[in-house]
Design a protein around this motif. Structure first.
Motif, mmCIF file in Angstrom:
data_model
loop_
_atom_site.group_PDB
_atom_site.id
_atom_site.type_symbol
_atom_site.label_atom_id
_atom_site.label_comp_id
_atom_site.label_asym_id
_atom_site.label_seq_id
_atom_site.Cartn_x
_atom_site.Cartn_y
_atom_site.Cartn_z
ATOM 1 N N LEU A 172 0.833 -1.214 0.000
ATOM 2 C CA LEU A 172 0.000 0.000 0.000
ATOM 3 C C LEU A 172 0.867 1.263 0.000
ATOM 4 C CD1 LEU A 172 -2.790 -1.023 2.566
ATOM 5 C CD2 LEU A 172 -3.034 -0.791 0.084
ATOM 6 N N SER A 173 2.123 1.114 -0.390
ATOM 7 C CA SER A 173 3.039 2.250 -0.224
ATOM 8 C C SER A 173 2.599 3.465 -1.044
ATOM 9 C CB SER A 173 4.461 1.843 -0.577
ATOM 10 O OG SER A 173 4.488 1.263 -1.853
ATOM 11 N N ARG A 174 1.921 3.239 -2.159
ATOM 12 C CA ARG A 174 1.522 4.399 -2.956
ATOM 13 C C ARG A 174 0.465 5.250 -2.251
ATOM 14 N NH1 ARG A 174 0.300 4.797 -9.457
ATOM 15 N NH2 ARG A 174 -0.135 7.026 -9.367
ATOM 16 N N LEU A 175 -0.232 4.619 -1.305
ATOM 17 C CA LEU A 175 -1.259 5.391 -0.590
ATOM 18 C C LEU A 175 -0.648 6.535 0.209
ATOM 19 C CD1 LEU A 175 -3.883 2.852 0.731
ATOM 20 C CD2 LEU A 175 -3.861 4.177 -1.393
ATOM 21 N N ASP A 176 0.581 6.370 0.627
ATOM 22 C CA ASP A 176 1.230 7.443 1.376
ATOM 23 C C ASP A 176 1.332 8.695 0.492
ATOM 24 O OD1 ASP A 176 2.769 8.529 3.621
ATOM 25 O OD2 ASP A 176 4.449 8.442 2.218
ATOM 26 N N ALA A 177 1.755 8.492 -0.760
ATOM 27 C CA ALA A 177 1.865 9.630 -1.678
ATOM 28 C C ALA A 177 0.482 10.215 -1.989
ATOM 29 C CB ALA A 177 2.565 9.195 -2.959
ATOM 30 N N TYR A 178 -0.506 9.336 -2.118
ATOM 31 C CA TYR A 178 -1.858 9.819 -2.424
ATOM 32 C C TYR A 178 -2.423 10.607 -1.242
ATOM 33 C CZ TYR A 178 -6.778 9.594 -3.990
ATOM 34 O OH TYR A 178 -8.055 9.905 -4.378
ATOM 35 N N ALA A 179 -2.279 10.041 -0.054
ATOM 36 C CA ALA A 179 -2.793 10.712 1.142
ATOM 37 C C ALA A 179 -2.115 12.072 1.321
ATOM 38 C CB ALA A 179 -2.544 9.839 2.372
ATOM 39 N N ARG A 180 -0.831 12.110 1.014
ATOM 40 C CA ARG A 180 -0.081 13.373 1.139
ATOM 41 C C ARG A 180 -0.652 14.434 0.191
ATOM 42 N NH1 ARG A 180 5.187 14.575 -1.584
ATOM 43 N NH2 ARG A 180 6.315 16.100 -0.291
ATOM 44 N N LEU A 181 -0.946 14.012 -1.043
ATOM 45 C CA LEU A 181 -1.534 14.958 -2.007
ATOM 46 C C LEU A 181 -2.899 15.432 -1.523
ATOM 47 C CD1 LEU A 181 -0.601 13.149 -5.333
ATOM 48 C CD2 LEU A 181 0.260 15.371 -4.563
ATOM 49 N N LEU A 182 -3.708 14.494 -1.043
ATOM 50 C CA LEU A 182 -5.054 14.868 -0.579
ATOM 51 C C LEU A 182 -4.961 15.822 0.612
ATOM 52 C CD1 LEU A 182 -7.006 11.471 -0.782
ATOM 53 C CD2 LEU A 182 -6.977 13.317 -2.462
ATOM 54 N N ALA A 183 -4.078 15.519 1.549
ATOM 55 C CA ALA A 183 -3.941 16.372 2.729
ATOM 56 C C ALA A 183 -3.488 17.774 2.332
ATOM 57 C CB ALA A 183 -2.960 15.757 3.724
ATOM 58 N N ALA A 184 -2.580 17.839 1.371
ATOM 59 C CA ALA A 184 -2.091 19.153 0.936
ATOM 60 C C ALA A 184 -3.209 19.967 0.296
ATOM 61 C CB ALA A 184 -0.939 18.983 -0.046
ATOM 62 N N ALA A 185 -4.218 19.273 -0.262
ATOM 63 C CA ALA A 185 -5.359 19.982 -0.842
ATOM 64 C C ALA A 185 -6.454 20.213 0.201
ATOM 65 C CB ALA A 185 -5.921 19.189 -2.024
ATOM 66 N N GLY A 186 -6.311 19.648 1.397
ATOM 67 C CA GLY A 186 -7.267 19.925 2.476
ATOM 68 C C GLY A 186 -8.315 18.860 2.726
ATOM 69 N N ILE A 187 -8.191 17.710 2.058
ATOM 70 C CA ILE A 187 -9.208 16.658 2.216
ATOM 71 C C ILE A 187 -8.952 15.875 3.506
ATOM 72 C CG2 ILE A 187 -9.939 14.446 1.203
ATOM 73 C CD1 ILE A 187 -9.556 16.008 -1.542
ATOM 74 N N ASN A 188 -10.023 15.525 4.238
ATOM 75 C CA ASN A 188 -9.813 14.849 5.522
ATOM 76 C C ASN A 188 -10.616 13.558 5.717
ATOM 77 O OD1 ASN A 188 -12.332 15.911 5.941
ATOM 78 N ND2 ASN A 188 -11.815 17.083 7.778
ATOM 79 N N ARG A 189 -11.331 13.128 4.684
ATOM 80 C CA ARG A 189 -12.074 11.853 4.790
ATOM 81 C C ARG A 189 -12.026 11.166 3.435
ATOM 82 N NH1 ARG A 189 -15.518 11.249 9.722
ATOM 83 N NH2 ARG A 189 -15.127 13.196 10.823
ATOM 84 N N ILE A 190 -12.029 9.848 3.460
ATOM 85 C CA ILE A 190 -12.023 9.116 2.185
ATOM 86 C C ILE A 190 -12.878 7.856 2.311
ATOM 87 C CG2 ILE A 190 -9.879 7.859 2.760
ATOM 88 C CD1 ILE A 190 -9.196 8.152 -0.284
ATOM 89 N N ALA A 191 -13.763 7.662 1.342
ATOM 90 C CA ALA A 191 -14.516 6.397 1.265
ATOM 91 C C ALA A 191 -13.806 5.528 0.243
ATOM 92 C CB ALA A 191 -15.954 6.659 0.849
ATOM 93 N N ILE A 192 -13.494 4.302 0.625
ATOM 94 C CA ILE A 192 -12.527 3.522 -0.152
ATOM 95 C C ILE A 192 -13.147 2.471 -1.067
ATOM 96 C CG2 ILE A 192 -10.628 3.939 1.465
ATOM 97 C CD1 ILE A 192 -11.178 1.070 2.572
#
Ligand code: GCW
Length: 670
Positions: A172-192
């Motif tokens: 799941l290592s790519r999720l770290d990069a994805y979560a980082r991008l989302l956080a930088a844009a201000g997103i705080n919840r994700i339905a998977i």
């Protein structure tokens, strides 16, 4: 030392160069905790790459030499919901102070966005906080590859970031990069997972919980909580019960136990997303119960953990008979839900698509958003471009979303900003949107579609941001070293791209005209006689759907004043929505002064010309970006032009054949 992230996947709006301003300075990170450690790791990587230095200190320790201090507040009120921060700039140095770790994370990305301006600029002392507490991104990912939809329903960016080989990914290592991008844009919840919950995906709630917990662990350091879409039929599907009746105590108890298992493994789990009684998904109607009965039963199961139930208002009859003129899909959400206002539990969020139909390029704003003041409402947007070019076409959706958010739906002018769509949802159920990201090495298929994901996050944080300014931010972050011409070209390509797309596709708010099933490319009559609803009613004399109260389906009556009257009257209905609300002759003269038929001819020709202009604006600067990005953009622009020509020729020809009215400009019709 280059950031290790850049080699594996495209860095999108967080390339190492975006951190140059802070990375070259002396930075202090003060505070304890996991998210503060995330910030510290970012600062460590940035200063290592750009020659600065950093230290992690106790809150309140001496920080005199620092150019940038990122600190938790000394008098930590520990209100976990507070995601705001204070930003101070004084004589060339800057301080971010936040009451919570999440605020610190957002304050850090604020500094990244500001670049040099974080330090050079007039002294300031500002507080920042998101307009909405709930800023969610929804994935329509399946665990398995679906026979017709593929792995990601309406996904145009490869496979799922979460699942492979029929289960949660081992890596799941790519999720770290994805979560980082989302956080930088201000997103705080994700339905998977997909809101259409098939049998395999239903089991995420039970036997795959360990995998769900691993996904949640990947998002946690970025302040993002995980939600699951669940099947309303889970008690029968997974629990072997004989019913899913929400008023059956055994059913309620099954959900109570399911919730307990989830929160036991994932203590900060966000909640459940439900698509019920919609497009074949199970729901409470089968038991003669209301949607409030269904939602509240789930809400009570998750309430002890602070969990939420996002219940979707996308409920309509998808087995219509085209001969039956009394059924109007646009009416459905209001008819089903408005009478239930005030009956939903406090932890139910009713998630409402922005328009009454289905994410079309142009729809009026859903009247449901003004009709349920005693219900927590979320606005649902579609970042994935199902009906807006499927990430083959460059369509920047920031302007569309901004227009929706600023629309004064409720209360008339006296209501001020409270009556805007943003005002109605921000302090209530907030925002949700369907993601456009997948395993594609550039994340979103079309590289420019990255701007849509970024813009959604930014607008969910502050719905009043100017979409053009958001594009500036995205350009500055994504291409930190590029000359000014690149930004100018990107504005030329993207600023009016939504309008351009609208020009060469369905005219004047009528919608659809796409190929059934996959929804790409023109097919004017594609849906006209199908069970999914009828959309244009074109005949030899005219076109459009009469949704008036006087002679039509009565849909205009779902709006509060003044909109019910504005839309009811041909004299006041805005041109861009005319055919959504009225059936008119082709000779009807628009407020623009053109006839409807000439408008159709002109906009379709102009739409193609504008795509040609987009290509002309992009080509001279293409060499300024990474060759892989340039190659992808070139391929997509070529397809956009091909497709726009196809749309133009089919739509113009169709309406000439129907009406017999020639194009007064004498252009070729086939
Ligand atoms: O836009 C339609 C899509 C479906 C989708 C549905 C929904 C997930 O065509 O693919 O299903 O909306 O929003 O539930």
């Amino acid at each position: 030392m280059p950031s290790p992230r850049t080699t594996a996947v495209h860095p999108a709006w967080l390339p190492p160069g975006a951190f140059a301003a802070l990375g070259g300075r002396r930075v202090v990170v003060a505070g304890d905790g996991a998210l503060t450690s995330t910030v510290a790791a970012e600062v460590a990587a940035a200063t290592a790459a750009h020659g600065g230095s950093w230290a992690r200190l106790e809150v309140g320790a001496g920080t005199a030499d620092a150019d940038l201090v990122l600190t938790l507040a000394e008098d930590d009120p520990s209100n976990d919901a507070d995601e705001g921060f204070r930003f101070m700039r004084d004589g060339g140095s800057a301080v971010v102070q936040a009451p919570t770790e999440r605020g610190l994370l957002y304050g850090f990305f604020h500094v990244v966005r500001l670049g040099e301006d974080a330090f050079a600029g007039p002294d300031t002392d500002e507080t920042h906080a998101p307009a909405a507490e709930l800023r969610m991104i929804d994935h329509w990912d399946n665990v398995d590859v679906h026979p017709t939809m593929g792995q990601v329903e309406r996904g145009y960016s490869g496979g799922s970031l979460f699942y492979a080989s029929g289960r949660v990914r081992d890596d799941l290592s790519r999720l770290d990069a994805y979560a980082r991008l989302l956080a930088a844009a201000g997103i705080n919840r994700i339905a998977i997972n997909n809101v259409n919950v098939h049998a395999r995906e239903a089991r995420l709630l039970t036997e795959d919980l360990a995998g769900v917990a691993r996904i949640a662990a990947a998002f946690r350091p970025w302040g993002i909580r995980v939600h699951l879409s669940v099947s309303f039929a889970s008690p029968t599907l997974l629990g072997g019960l004989s019913s899913n009746d929400p008023l059956d105590p055994e059913v309620a108890h099954w959900w109570v136990r399911a919730a307990a298992r989830v929160w036991d493994l994932v203590p900060d789990f966000g909640g459940l997303v439900v698509k019920a009684d919609s497009e074949g998904q199970p729901g409470p109607f089968a038991y003669g119960r209301t949607h409030a009965d269904g939602a509240n039963m789930l809400a009570r199961a998750v309430a002890p953990y602070g969990g939420l139930v996002h219940w979707r208002a996308f409920v309509y009859d998808h087995r219509q008979d085209w001969r039956d003129r009394s059924t109007d899909r646009a009416r459905a959400a209001y008819d089903h839900f408005a009478p239930l206002d005030g009956t939903f539990d406090e932890n139910v969020v009713l998630q409402v698509k922005y328009g009454p139909l289905d994410f079309q390029a142009r729809e009026p704003v859903s009247p449901v958003l003004a009709a349920m003041p005693a219900t927590r409402l979320a606005l649902e947007l579609q970042v994935t471009q199902e009906y807006t070019g499927q990430q083959q076409h460059a369509v920047y959706l920031g302007p569309q979303w901004s227009a929706i958010l600023r629309f004064r739906l409720a209360g008339g002018p006296e209501a001020g900003d409270d009556g805007t769509v943003a005002g109605l949802v921000a302090g209530s159920g907030g925002f949700a949107a369907v993601s456009n990201a997948g395993t594609d090495e550039l994340w979103t298929g079309h590289p420019f579609a990255q701007a849509n994901l970024y813009a959604y996050g930014r607008l969910a944080w502050d719905p009043l941001l100017d979409p053009s300014a958001i594009l500036d931010e995205w350009v500055a972050l994504t291409f930190p070293d590029a000359p000014v011409e690149l930004g100018e070209a990107l504005h030329a390509v993207l600023d009016t791209s939504w309008e351009t797309y609208e020009m060469y596709t369905a005219p004047l708010g009528v919608g659809f005209m796409v190929r059934p099933g996959h929804h790409y490319g023109p097919d004017v009559d594609g849906y006209e006689y199908t069970p999914w609803g009828t959309y244009h009613f074109a005949d030899r004399d005219g076109i459009g759907v009469d949704r008036t109260q006087a002679t039509g389906t009565g849909y205009t009556g779902q709006y509060p004043a003044p909109w019910s009257d504005v839309y009811e009257s041909l004299g006041t209905c805005p041109d861009e929505l005319l055919l959504f609300f009225h059936h008119v002759p082709y000779s009807h003269v628009l407020r623009s002064g053109k006839t409807v038929i000439q408008h159709v001819y002109d906009t379709h020709s102009e739409g193609v010309e504008r795509v040609e202009a987009m290509i002309a604006a992009w080509e001279p600067v293409a060499g300024l970006v990474d060759p892989a990005v340039a190659e992808r953009v070139a391929e997509r622009l070529a397809e956009q032009l091909r497709s726009a020509i196809e749309w133009r020729d089919q739509v113009r020809t169709y309406f000439f054949r129907k009406s017999g009215v020639p194009d007064e400009k004498g252009r070729r019709i086939f």
